[in-house]
Design a protein around this motif. Structure first.
Motif, PDB file in Angstrom:
ATOM      1  N   MET A   1       0.826  -1.180   0.000  1.00  0.00           N
ATOM      2  CA  MET A   1       0.000   0.000   0.000  1.00  0.00           C
ATOM      3  C   MET A   1       0.879   1.255   0.000  1.00  0.00           C
ATOM      4  O   MET A   1       0.593   2.207  -0.716  1.00  0.00           O
ATOM      5  N   LEU A   2       1.944   1.214   0.784  1.00  0.00           N
ATOM      6  CA  LEU A   2       2.850   2.362   0.854  1.00  0.00           C
ATOM      7  C   LEU A   2       3.497   2.621  -0.507  1.00  0.00           C
ATOM      8  O   LEU A   2       3.527   3.763  -0.978  1.00  0.00           O
ATOM      9  N   GLY A   3       3.979   1.570  -1.154  1.00  0.00           N
ATOM     10  CA  GLY A   3       4.621   1.734  -2.456  1.00  0.00           C
ATOM     11  C   GLY A   3       3.665   2.249  -3.505  1.00  0.00           C
ATOM     12  O   GLY A   3       4.015   3.111  -4.327  1.00  0.00           O
ATOM     13  N   SER A   4       2.445   1.753  -3.485  1.00  0.00           N
ATOM     14  CA  SER A   4       1.433   2.213  -4.430  1.00  0.00           C
ATOM     15  C   SER A   4       1.112   3.687  -4.202  1.00  0.00           C
ATOM     16  O   SER A   4       0.956   4.453  -5.158  1.00  0.00           O
ATOM     17  N   SER A   5       1.037   4.103  -2.945  1.00  0.00           N
ATOM     18  CA  SER A   5       0.760   5.511  -2.633  1.00  0.00           C
ATOM     19  C   SER A   5       1.923   6.407  -3.046  1.00  0.00           C
ATOM     20  O   SER A   5       1.710   7.515  -3.557  1.00  0.00           O
ATOM     21  N   ILE A   6       3.150   5.936  -2.836  1.00  0.00           N
ATOM     22  CA  ILE A   6       4.329   6.715  -3.243  1.00  0.00           C
ATOM     23  C   ILE A   6       4.346   6.883  -4.759  1.00  0.00           C
ATOM     24  O   ILE A   6       4.585   7.975  -5.277  1.00  0.00           O
ATOM     25  N   ALA A   7       4.081   5.786  -5.478  1.00  0.00           N
ATOM     26  CA  ALA A   7       4.068   5.858  -6.943  1.00  0.00           C
ATOM     27  C   ALA A   7       2.962   6.791  -7.432  1.00  0.00           C
ATOM     28  O   ALA A   7       3.163   7.563  -8.378  1.00  0.00           O
ATOM     29  N   ALA A   8       1.798   6.746  -6.786  1.00  0.00           N
ATOM     30  CA  ALA A   8       0.704   7.630  -7.191  1.00  0.00           C
ATOM     31  C   ALA A   8       1.034   9.087  -6.885  1.00  0.00           C
ATOM     32  O   ALA A   8       0.702   9.987  -7.664  1.00  0.00           O
ATOM     33  N   ALA A   9       1.710   9.314  -5.756  1.00  0.00           N
ATOM     34  CA  ALA A   9       2.099  10.686  -5.413  1.00  0.00           C
ATOM     35  C   ALA A   9       3.083  11.244  -6.441  1.00  0.00           C
ATOM     36  O   ALA A   9       3.136  12.460  -6.652  1.00  0.00           O
ATOM     37  N   ALA A  10       3.829  10.373  -7.083  1.00  0.00           N
ATOM     38  CA  ALA A  10       4.765  10.820  -8.117  1.00  0.00           C
ATOM     39  C   ALA A  10       4.024  11.473  -9.280  1.00  0.00           C
ATOM     40  O   ALA A  10       4.561  12.365  -9.945  1.00  0.00           O
ATOM     41  N   ALA A  11       2.783  11.042  -9.515  1.00  0.00           N
ATOM     42  CA  ALA A  11       1.996  11.660 -10.589  1.00  0.00           C
ATOM     43  C   ALA A  11       1.646  13.112 -10.236  1.00  0.00           C
ATOM     44  O   ALA A  11       1.569  13.958 -11.124  1.00  0.00           O
ATOM     45  N   ASN A  12       1.437  13.371  -8.960  1.00  0.00           N
ATOM     46  CA  ASN A  12       1.110  14.741  -8.542  1.00  0.00           C
ATOM     47  C   ASN A  12       2.315  15.671  -8.650  1.00  0.00           C
ATOM     48  O   ASN A  12       2.163  16.857  -8.903  1.00  0.00           O
ATOM     49  N   THR A  13       3.515  15.130  -8.416  1.00  0.00           N
ATOM     50  CA  THR A  13       4.717  15.964  -8.403  1.00  0.00           C
ATOM     51  C   THR A  13       5.530  15.869  -9.688  1.00  0.00           C
ATOM     52  O   THR A  13       6.520  16.569  -9.827  1.00  0.00           O
ATOM     53  N   ASN A  14       5.125  14.992 -10.598  1.00  0.00           N
ATOM     54  CA  ASN A  14       5.884  14.735 -11.832  1.00  0.00           C
ATOM     55  C   ASN A  14       7.337  14.377 -11.527  1.00  0.00           C
ATOM     56  O   ASN A  14       8.259  14.833 -12.210  1.00  0.00           O
ATOM     57  N   ASP A  15       7.539  13.573 -10.507  1.00  0.00           N
ATOM     58  CA  ASP A  15       8.882  13.168 -10.076  1.00  0.00           C
ATOM     59  C   ASP A  15       9.111  11.706 -10.444  1.00  0.00           C
ATOM     60  O   ASP A  15       8.572  10.792  -9.820  1.00  0.00           O
ATOM     61  N   TYR A  16       9.930  11.492 -11.461  1.00  0.00           N
ATOM     62  CA  TYR A  16      10.200  10.131 -11.945  1.00  0.00           C
ATOM     63  C   TYR A  16      10.934   9.305 -10.902  1.00  0.00           C
ATOM     64  O   TYR A  16      10.662   8.112 -10.746  1.00  0.00           O
ATOM     65  N   ASN A  17      11.862   9.917 -10.170  1.00  0.00           N
ATOM     66  CA  ASN A  17      12.600   9.185  -9.139  1.00  0.00           C
ATOM     67  C   ASN A  17      11.662   8.690  -8.040  1.00  0.00           C
ATOM     68  O   ASN A  17      11.837   7.584  -7.515  1.00  0.00           O
ATOM     69  N   LEU A  19       8.533   7.918  -8.505  1.00  0.00           N
ATOM     70  CA  LEU A  19       7.803   6.813  -9.120  1.00  0.00           C
ATOM     71  C   LEU A  19       8.614   5.522  -9.024  1.00  0.00           C
ATOM     72  O   LEU A  19       8.090   4.475  -8.641  1.00  0.00           O
ATOM     73  N   ILE A  20       9.893   5.590  -9.338  1.00  0.00           N
ATOM     74  CA  ILE A  20      10.766   4.408  -9.260  1.00  0.00           C
ATOM     75  C   ILE A  20      10.850   3.919  -7.813  1.00  0.00           C
ATOM     76  O   ILE A  20      10.772   2.710  -7.547  1.00  0.00           O
ATOM     77  N   ALA A  21      10.994   4.841  -6.870  1.00  0.00           N
ATOM     78  CA  ALA A  21      11.057   4.451  -5.451  1.00  0.00           C
ATOM     79  C   ALA A  21       9.767   3.753  -5.030  1.00  0.00           C
ATOM     80  O   ALA A  21       9.803   2.728  -4.329  1.00  0.00           O
ATOM     81  N   GLY A  22       8.639   4.278  -5.453  1.00  0.00           N
ATOM     82  CA  GLY A  22       7.356   3.645  -5.135  1.00  0.00           C
ATOM     83  C   GLY A  22       7.246   2.251  -5.712  1.00  0.00           C
ATOM     84  O   GLY A  22       6.757   1.329  -5.060  1.00  0.00           O
ATOM     85  N   ARG A  23       7.716   2.092  -6.945  1.00  0.00           N
ATOM     86  CA  ARG A  23       7.659   0.759  -7.578  1.00  0.00           C
ATOM     87  C   ARG A  23       8.574  -0.236  -6.856  1.00  0.00           C
ATOM     88  O   ARG A  23       8.242  -1.409  -6.742  1.00  0.00           O
ATOM     89  N   ILE A  24       9.705   0.227  -6.366  1.00  0.00           N
ATOM     90  CA  ILE A  24      10.612  -0.657  -5.613  1.00  0.00           C
ATOM     91  C   ILE A  24       9.955  -1.096  -4.311  1.00  0.00           C
ATOM     92  O   ILE A  24       9.971  -2.276  -3.955  1.00  0.00           O
ATOM     93  N   VAL A  25       9.354  -0.147  -3.605  1.00  0.00           N
ATOM     94  CA  VAL A  25       8.662  -0.492  -2.354  1.00  0.00           C
ATOM     95  C   VAL A  25       7.500  -1.442  -2.649  1.00  0.00           C
ATOM     96  O   VAL A  25       7.253  -2.394  -1.897  1.00  0.00           O
ATOM     97  N   MET A  26       6.785  -1.218  -3.750  1.00  0.00           N
ATOM     98  CA  MET A  26       5.704  -2.121  -4.140  1.00  0.00           C
ATOM     99  C   MET A  26       6.236  -3.527  -4.388  1.00  0.00           C
ATOM    100  O   MET A  26       5.604  -4.514  -3.997  1.00  0.00           O
ATOM    101  N   GLY A  27       7.392  -3.629  -5.025  1.00  0.00           N
ATOM    102  CA  GLY A  27       7.982  -4.941  -5.283  1.00  0.00           C
ATOM    103  C   GLY A  27       8.327  -5.679  -4.006  1.00  0.00           C
ATOM    104  O   GLY A  27       8.078  -6.879  -3.870  1.00  0.00           O
ATOM    105  N   LEU A  28       8.897  -4.960  -3.044  1.00  0.00           N
ATOM    106  CA  LEU A  28       9.219  -5.577  -1.764  1.00  0.00           C
ATOM    107  C   LEU A  28       7.943  -6.026  -1.050  1.00  0.00           C
ATOM    108  O   LEU A  28       7.899  -7.104  -0.451  1.00  0.00           O
ATOM    109  N   GLY A  29       6.920  -5.207  -1.112  1.00  0.00           N
ATOM    110  CA  GLY A  29       5.652  -5.562  -0.475  1.00  0.00           C
ATOM    111  C   GLY A  29       4.989  -6.756  -1.134  1.00  0.00           C
ATOM    112  O   GLY A  29       4.394  -7.594  -0.459  1.00  0.00           O
TER     113      GLY A  29
END
Length: 152
Positions: A1-17, A19-29
């Motif tokens: 859930m945390l990784g998905s929220s981080i990746a979604a927040a990347a859409a609000n900030t247009n921050d690709y890094n 997005l990648i961090a969120g996807r990594i956390v999602m993978g671990l989860g």
């Protein structure tokens, strides 16, 4: 859930890094979730039913991947903002987390003791109570775990 929220927040900030961090956390989860699912499947089902449940799980995962890929572009057009393609899965993930928490509460409070999955601590406590020896150290436990995995 945390990784998905981080990746979604990347859409609000247009921050690709981000997005990648969120996807990594999602993978671990997802690794943790798959391990927990396998443990519950093995607890609740046995024999050929276990194989059937695992097959249904794999089939459902394949179906959801196809649905997610097909629906990503239409979701990105909602309200004229591509971020919905990330926020809708984050919201669904949050809902699933609530369902898992409800199951945990049900299992802990309402499920009879004999039907609950046995924890590793409980297995160790029973082994020691039956006259087993104390743990032999981290290296030996790791070696035993690796050998058990190889044996499987």
């Amino acid at each position: 859930m945390l990784g998905s929220s981080i990746a979604a927040a990347a859409a609000n900030t247009n921050d690709y890094n981000l997005l990648i961090a969120g996807r990594i956390v999602m993978g671990l989860g997802s690794i943790v979730l798959e391990t927990a699912q396998s443990k519950l499947y093995a607890h609740w089902f046995s024999g050929s039913w276990l194989a059937t449940v695992i097959a249904l799980d794999l089939a459902w995962n394949s179906v959801t991947v196809v649905i997610a890929r097909v629906s990503a572009v239409p979701m990105s057009h909602l309200g004229g903002w591509y971020g919905w393609a990330l926020w809708i899965p984050a919201i669904v993930c949050f809902a699933c987390t609530l369902i898992v928490a409800a199951y945990g509460i049900f299992e802990h409070k309402y499920c009879p003791e004999r039907y609950r999955p046995v924890s590793g601590r409980e297995v160790e406590r029973r082994r020691l109570a039956a006259g087993g020896s104390a743990p032999r150290g981290l290296f030996n436990r790791l070696r035993t775990s690796v050998l058990n995995v190889l044996r499987l």
